[in-house]
Design a protein around this motif. Structure first.
Motif, PDB file in Angstrom:
ATOM      1  N   UNK A 137     -16.365  13.933   0.325  1.00 55.68           N
ATOM      2  CA  UNK A 137     -15.149  14.447   0.961  1.00 55.68           C
ATOM      3  C   UNK A 137     -14.284  13.298   1.460  1.00 55.68           C
ATOM      4  N   UNK A 138     -14.911  12.289   2.065  1.00 52.25           N
ATOM      5  CA  UNK A 138     -14.182  11.128   2.578  1.00 52.25           C
ATOM      6  C   UNK A 138     -13.474  10.382   1.448  1.00 52.25           C
ATOM      7  N   UNK A 139     -14.182  10.155   0.356  1.00 49.64           N
ATOM      8  CA  UNK A 139     -13.585   9.464  -0.785  1.00 49.64           C
ATOM      9  C   UNK A 139     -12.445  10.287  -1.362  1.00 49.64           C
ATOM     10  N   UNK A 140     -12.622  11.596  -1.421  1.00 58.96           N
ATOM     11  CA  UNK A 140     -11.555  12.467  -1.908  1.00 58.96           C
ATOM     12  C   UNK A 140     -10.317  12.399  -1.028  1.00 58.96           C
ATOM     13  N   UNK A 188      -4.101   7.529  -0.993  1.00 60.41           N
ATOM     14  CA  UNK A 188      -3.607   6.369  -1.722  1.00 60.41           C
ATOM     15  C   UNK A 188      -2.994   6.709  -3.066  1.00 60.41           C
ATOM     16  N   UNK A 189      -3.261   7.881  -3.590  1.00 59.35           N
ATOM     17  CA  UNK A 189      -2.673   8.271  -4.863  1.00 59.35           C
ATOM     18  C   UNK A 189      -1.468   9.184  -4.674  1.00 59.35           C
ATOM     19  N   UNK A 190      -1.075   9.416  -3.430  1.00 58.11           N
ATOM     20  CA  UNK A 190       0.069  10.286  -3.180  1.00 58.11           C
ATOM     21  C   UNK A 190       1.352   9.551  -3.550  1.00 58.11           C
ATOM     22  N   UNK A 191       2.406  10.285  -3.891  1.00 52.49           N
ATOM     23  CA  UNK A 191       3.662   9.638  -4.269  1.00 52.49           C
ATOM     24  C   UNK A 191       4.335   8.942  -3.087  1.00 52.49           C
ATOM     25  N   UNK A 192       3.961   9.257  -1.850  1.00 52.85           N
ATOM     26  CA  UNK A 192       4.564   8.627  -0.685  1.00 52.85           C
ATOM     27  C   UNK A 192       4.012   7.227  -0.437  1.00 52.85           C
ATOM     28  N   UNK A 193       2.849   6.929  -1.008  1.00 53.18           N
ATOM     29  CA  UNK A 193       2.246   5.614  -0.805  1.00 53.18           C
ATOM     30  C   UNK A 193       3.056   4.568  -1.555  1.00 53.18           C
ATOM     31  N   UNK A 194       3.223   3.370  -0.977  1.00 50.97           N
ATOM     32  CA  UNK A 194       3.979   2.331  -1.664  1.00 50.97           C
ATOM     33  C   UNK A 194       3.265   1.885  -2.935  1.00 50.97           C
ATOM     34  N   UNK A 195       4.038   1.623  -3.948  1.00 55.65           N
ATOM     35  CA  UNK A 195       3.467   1.210  -5.235  1.00 55.65           C
ATOM     36  C   UNK A 195       3.035  -0.248  -5.157  1.00 55.65           C
ATOM     37  N   UNK A 196       2.006  -0.582  -5.898  1.00 52.74           N
ATOM     38  CA  UNK A 196       1.523  -1.964  -5.895  1.00 52.74           C
ATOM     39  C   UNK A 196       2.464  -2.873  -6.668  1.00 52.74           C
ATOM     40  N   UNK A 197       3.133  -2.368  -7.669  1.00 54.02           N
ATOM     41  CA  UNK A 197       4.059  -3.173  -8.467  1.00 54.02           C
ATOM     42  C   UNK A 197       5.465  -2.981  -7.914  1.00 54.02           C
ATOM     43  N   UNK A 198       5.827  -3.802  -6.941  1.00 55.45           N
ATOM     44  CA  UNK A 198       7.143  -3.704  -6.330  1.00 55.45           C
ATOM     45  C   UNK A 198       8.150  -4.586  -7.047  1.00 55.45           C
ATOM     46  N   UNK A 199       7.830  -5.019  -8.211  1.00 54.30           N
ATOM     47  CA  UNK A 199       8.767  -5.804  -8.993  1.00 54.30           C
ATOM     48  C   UNK A 199       8.708  -7.267  -8.600  1.00 54.30           C
ATOM     49  N   UNK A 200       9.882  -7.889  -8.488  1.00 48.80           N
ATOM     50  CA  UNK A 200       9.928  -9.339  -8.251  1.00 48.80           C
ATOM     51  C   UNK A 200       9.390  -9.761  -6.888  1.00 48.80           C
TER      52      UNK A 200
END
Length: 87
Positions: free
Chosen positions: A32-35, A41-53
């Motif tokens: 449950x915790x991992x879920x 972290x997989x929600x669309x509100x989370x900042x993306x790791x590839x922020x470009x430059x």
């Protein structure tokens, strides 16, 4: 009784017995915790790791800093032995 009904009852008994085992309870709590973490972290509100430059120079500067921090050869250090003291 029909075999299907017997299997359903057996399954329910097994599930009830499993839920009483502490290890099984811990495993389910971890799942449950991992879920929950995955959903955060997989929600669309989370900042993306590839922020470009902005992301690439930061990684490059951290890598170069890490390489500079590591000594190319370790300095030779003689161990302190009390018998070698100078009076």
């Amino acid at each position: 009784m029909h075999p299907i009904n017997e299997l359903k009852q057996l399954r329910e008994q097994m599930i009830e017995q499993l839920t009483q085992i502490p290890e099984y309870q811990a495993l389910k709590a971890m799942e449950r915790f991992i879920g929950e973490l995955s959903s955060i972290y997989e929600s669309p509100n989370a900042p993306a790791m590839n922020d470009g430059p902005l992301h690439k120079p930061t990684v490059a500067s951290l890598d170069s800093r890490h390489k500079n921090d590591m000594p190319s050869s370790s300095p030779r250090v003689t161990p302190y032995i009390p018998a070698h003291r100078v009076a």
